[in-house]
Design a protein around this motif. Sequence first.
Motif, short mmCIF file in Angstrom:
data_model
loop_
_atom_site.label_atom_id
_atom_site.label_comp_id
_atom_site.label_asym_id
_atom_site.label_seq_id
_atom_site.Cartn_x
_atom_site.Cartn_y
_atom_site.Cartn_z
N TYR A 29 0.83 -1.21 0.00
CA TYR A 29 0.00 0.00 0.00
C TYR A 29 0.87 1.26 0.00
O TYR A 29 0.54 2.24 -0.67
N LYS A 38 -2.07 1.87 -9.18
CA LYS A 38 -3.21 1.15 -8.59
C LYS A 38 -2.74 -0.28 -8.25
O LYS A 38 -1.79 -0.78 -8.86
N SER A 39 -3.46 -0.89 -7.30
CA SER A 39 -3.04 -2.24 -6.89
C SER A 39 -3.07 -3.22 -8.06
O SER A 39 -2.25 -4.14 -8.12
N GLY A 40 -4.01 -3.01 -8.99
CA GLY A 40 -4.11 -3.90 -10.15
C GLY A 40 -2.92 -3.79 -11.09
O GLY A 40 -2.68 -4.69 -11.91
N THR A 41 -2.19 -2.71 -11.01
CA THR A 41 -0.98 -2.55 -11.82
C THR A 41 0.25 -2.92 -11.01
O THR A 41 1.18 -3.56 -11.50
N ALA B 46 -11.10 3.88 -0.32
CA ALA B 46 -9.76 3.49 -0.80
C ALA B 46 -9.61 1.98 -0.72
O ALA B 46 -9.00 1.36 -1.60
N ARG B 49 -11.35 0.52 -3.70
CA ARG B 49 -10.54 0.69 -4.91
C ARG B 49 -9.39 -0.32 -4.93
O ARG B 49 -9.07 -0.91 -5.95
N TRP B 50 -8.80 -0.49 -3.76
CA TRP B 50 -7.70 -1.45 -3.63
C TRP B 50 -8.18 -2.86 -3.97
O TRP B 50 -7.51 -3.61 -4.70
N ALA B 51 -9.35 -3.22 -3.47
CA ALA B 51 -9.89 -4.56 -3.70
C ALA B 51 -10.22 -4.79 -5.17
O ALA B 51 -10.00 -5.88 -5.69
N VAL B 52 -10.72 -3.75 -5.84
CA VAL B 52 -10.99 -3.88 -7.28
C VAL B 52 -9.68 -4.17 -8.01
O VAL B 52 -9.61 -5.03 -8.89
N GLY B 53 -8.63 -3.47 -7.61
CA GLY B 53 -7.31 -3.72 -8.18
C GLY B 53 -6.84 -5.14 -7.92
O GLY B 53 -6.21 -5.77 -8.77
#
Lengths: 100, 167
Positions: A29, A38-41, B46, B49-53
């Motif tokens: 984080y 973003k976490s997905g990247t 937030a 959003r983190w979980a979607v990522g």
Amino acid sequence: MSRKPNNSRQTRALLATLLDRSQTWRHGYDLAKETGLKSGTLYPLLIRLSEQGLLESRWQEAERPGLPPRHVYRLTASGRALAREQELAAIAAERAGALA
Amino acid sequence: MNVSPGWWRRWAVKLAQHAVWVLPGAQSPWVEAMRRELDYIEDDRAALRWAVGCVFASYKARLAGLPRIRGRVGRGAVLQHAATSGALMLVVGLALLENAGGQTEPPRPVFDETTCDRPDLSPDIDPILSSGTVSVPRDIDHSAPKPDTSCADRIAPIAFPPKYRKP
């Protein structure tokens, strides 16, 4: 034409952030906040760097009770070398752009 | 739309659990790492959003990890699975959003207890009928004529035959 690996803007940003405090273990984080990724990247990049032997990871016990252990990351020696190389390349490109 | 603060967090947890489910096996520590970070993110939005990522990352990792021999068929199946799951999550999310604002009970009419005037009762039955009440809704249309609480429609004194009267 093959694309140079680990040369995307996001990867360079991540390597630069990790190199900034290269001996410190960093949380996902915190890295996301610092790099703006973003976490997905971020996580696919971390996975790839780890598979290439550029990143090491481990589980770290939580500082506060009641929270789960966290996965933390830092660059390996080869990761640091690559990050420095990219940093130098970026500086050279910047100078070349300024001179042109 | 009013959404309770815990709503975002609940969905974040659900999505992170889905991400863990998507990516079993050797790479599961990574998705587990993403899921655990949720506990350290204080802001609920937030966290969502983190979980979607996390979900994106787990599908990406799963696609990347497919053996090459399976080629298009395997990737197609995963893509189909991803698209179906995504669409399902979207539908569920929209349905919940739709209902999140209407979770309060519909208003019920509140009644005022209005004492009506007692009719001129015979003293014989006076102890039996002590008082009368009429229920009037508070939110009635006040432009309409007020309800008649005089009980004028009640019959006036009941005359009992002499044999039933008290001496």
